[in-house]
Design an enzyme around this catalytic site. Sequence first.
Site, PDB file in Angstrom:
ATOM      1  N   GLY A   2      -7.487 -14.692  -7.063  1.00  0.00           N
ATOM      2  CA  GLY A   2      -8.044 -14.249  -5.772  1.00  0.00           C
ATOM      3  C   GLY A   2      -7.132 -14.561  -4.604  1.00  0.00           C
ATOM      4  O   GLY A   2      -7.546 -14.532  -3.450  1.00  0.00           O
ATOM      5  N   ALA A   3      -5.850 -14.847  -4.890  1.00  0.00           N
ATOM      6  CA  ALA A   3      -4.921 -15.240  -3.823  1.00  0.00           C
ATOM      7  C   ALA A   3      -3.917 -14.128  -3.513  1.00  0.00           C
ATOM      8  O   ALA A   3      -2.935 -14.337  -2.811  1.00  0.00           O
ATOM      9  CB  ALA A   3      -4.180 -16.517  -4.216  1.00  0.00           C
ATOM     10  N   GLY A   4      -4.159 -12.938  -4.046  1.00  0.00           N
ATOM     11  CA  GLY A   4      -3.244 -11.821  -3.785  1.00  0.00           C
ATOM     12  C   GLY A   4      -1.920 -11.978  -4.518  1.00  0.00           C
ATOM     13  O   GLY A   4      -0.903 -11.419  -4.115  1.00  0.00           O
TER      14      GLY A   4
ATOM     15  N   ASP B 272       2.458   1.949  -3.104  1.00  0.00           N
ATOM     16  CA  ASP B 272       2.614   2.364  -4.511  1.00  0.00           C
ATOM     17  C   ASP B 272       1.710   3.535  -4.899  1.00  0.00           C
ATOM     18  O   ASP B 272       2.150   4.452  -5.586  1.00  0.00           O
ATOM     19  CB  ASP B 272       2.498   1.178  -5.497  1.00  0.00           C
ATOM     20  CG  ASP B 272       1.174   0.443  -5.504  1.00  0.00           C
ATOM     21  OD1 ASP B 272       0.309   0.743  -4.647  1.00  0.00           O
ATOM     22  OD2 ASP B 272       1.000  -0.440  -6.369  1.00  0.00           O
TER      23      ASP B 272
ATOM     24  N   ASP C 186       2.028  -4.161  -9.314  1.00  0.00           N
ATOM     25  CA  ASP C 186       1.844  -5.516  -9.839  1.00  0.00           C
ATOM     26  C   ASP C 186       2.210  -5.584 -11.319  1.00  0.00           C
ATOM     27  O   ASP C 186       2.855  -6.536 -11.768  1.00  0.00           O
ATOM     28  CB  ASP C 186       0.390  -5.959  -9.642  1.00  0.00           C
ATOM     29  CG  ASP C 186      -0.030  -5.908  -8.179  1.00  0.00           C
ATOM     30  OD1 ASP C 186       0.859  -5.841  -7.315  1.00  0.00           O
ATOM     31  OD2 ASP C 186      -1.237  -5.929  -7.907  1.00  0.00           O
TER      32      ASP C 186
ATOM     33  N   HIS D  31       0.834  -1.209   0.000  1.00  0.00           N
ATOM     34  CA  HIS D  31       0.000   0.000   0.000  1.00  0.00           C
ATOM     35  C   HIS D  31       0.868   1.259   0.000  1.00  0.00           C
ATOM     36  O   HIS D  31       0.463   2.302   0.511  1.00  0.00           O
ATOM     37  CB  HIS D  31      -0.985   0.003   1.176  1.00  0.00           C
ATOM     38  CG  HIS D  31      -2.034  -1.054   1.017  1.00  0.00           C
ATOM     39  ND1 HIS D  31      -3.191  -0.845   0.311  1.00  0.00           N
ATOM     40  CD2 HIS D  31      -2.063  -2.354   1.412  1.00  0.00           C
ATOM     41  CE1 HIS D  31      -3.913  -1.967   0.306  1.00  0.00           C
ATOM     42  NE2 HIS D  31      -3.239  -2.902   0.959  1.00  0.00           N
TER      43      HIS D  31
HETATM   44  C1  GLA Z   1      -2.795  -4.531  -4.982  1.00  0.00           C
HETATM   45  C2  GLA Z   1      -2.631  -3.402  -5.999  1.00  0.00           C
HETATM   46  C3  GLA Z   1      -1.228  -2.824  -5.943  1.00  0.00           C
HETATM   47  C4  GLA Z   1      -0.820  -2.470  -4.519  1.00  0.00           C
HETATM   48  C5  GLA Z   1      -1.131  -3.613  -3.562  1.00  0.00           C
HETATM   49  C6  GLA Z   1      -0.903  -3.225  -2.133  1.00  0.00           C
HETATM   50  O1  GLA Z   1      -1.989  -5.622  -5.317  1.00  0.00           O
HETATM   51  O2  GLA Z   1      -2.886  -3.871  -7.294  1.00  0.00           O
HETATM   52  O3  GLA Z   1      -1.146  -1.707  -6.792  1.00  0.00           O
HETATM   53  O4  GLA Z   1      -1.431  -1.278  -4.106  1.00  0.00           O
HETATM   54  O5  GLA Z   1      -2.449  -4.063  -3.693  1.00  0.00           O
HETATM   55  O6  GLA Z   1       0.440  -3.016  -1.896  1.00  0.00           O
END
Ligand code: GLA
Length: 377
Positions: free
Chosen positions: A117-119, A31, A167, A29
């Site tokens: 959906g797994a981050g 970026d 990402d 959080h």
């Molecule tokens: C998601 C968003 C990224 C970043 C992260 C948190 O993956 O796509 O841009 O903000 O959350 O770090």
Amino acid sequence: MRDEFERVFGAAPTGVWAAPGRVNLIGEHTDYNDGFVLPIALPHAVKVAVAPRTDGRLRLYSAQGDGRLTDVAVADLAPGAVAGWASYPAGVVWALGEAGHRVGGADLYFDSDVPTGAGLSSSAALECAVAVANRDLHGLPLSNAELAKLAQRAENEFVGVPCGVMDQMASACCTGGAALFLDTRDLSRRQVPFRLAEQGLELLVIDTRVKHDIGDGSYAAVRNGCERAAEVLGLPALRDLPAAELEPALTRLPAELVPLVRHVVTENDRVLRAVALLDQGDFAALGPILTAGHASLRDDFRVSCAESDLAVAEAVTAGALGARQTGGGFGGSVIALVPQELTEQVGKAVTAAFRVAGYSDPALFTATAAEGARRLG
Ligand code: GLA
């Protein structure tokens, strides 16, 4: 891939491309606050086989989909015009067009082993695969970082998710055996060697199976809080608040914004400290930084969940040097830095704790720093 493409579309593809998912080591959080991040690309990737079409139609098929083809005219692409997973690749074609690169129609066959959906950035992987494929097929004068920005624009404006650029940059710009130290303000970056096996370490990824969807509003809410805080402090972005000036700045903020700002400022500092340690080859010292990052996500930013918190606590108790939730939050995956000989034990301990708590078993795998987006053939 080529055979499957041919089965669906009746002719051979021109080429095959791949773009990976990612885990972020630290810098969560930050970026969209113009801060620092430190992701690695995963060996898991979205692959896409592509053949251009001359009739302006975009046809999309996913091996993980419901067996139906999405068929849309490129000329009709507009925010809201395509729903579901297909909006990510369609959005990239739209964003290329908006930037003056009218690439025309194509047939695209997708196959992915990035868990959704797994981050782990399955969406950015989808976007970047389409972006590099189009760049290469049409000889577009775009760097990988420029493709990442276009992919982010697709997600922000076409899909409607207000994500930052981490990402897409990870998927497009990571190199094998390295973490990407990225300044999200100007996209300046450096590849930091990250070969854990040489240090006797492993990165265990624990997918909590709590589905994370950054499009559901909670991500937008914290992002909005950060932007309001920067405004109150009279700063272009929270990135501009140095760690040494944090405490006096906090006294000028409404109470609900204090923990958000504390997270972002301390998290940027953790990225810088992590990079310094990796540069010195002190990989084990990264552990406590990861765990401190999780405490900040849990207590200040409040984007963790009971399953992530349990996975982190159990991993550390069972011998991990450090652990934290990675990605946007509210579930998704936890990463744990583990001495090789303890990886199995840590995985088992977390699974056992999940069973006691009545949670579904987590999915486990170890991650190495893989290549970013590329042509496969
Ligand atoms: C998601 C968003 C990224 C970043 C992260 C948190 O993956 O796509 O841009 O903000 O959350 O770090």
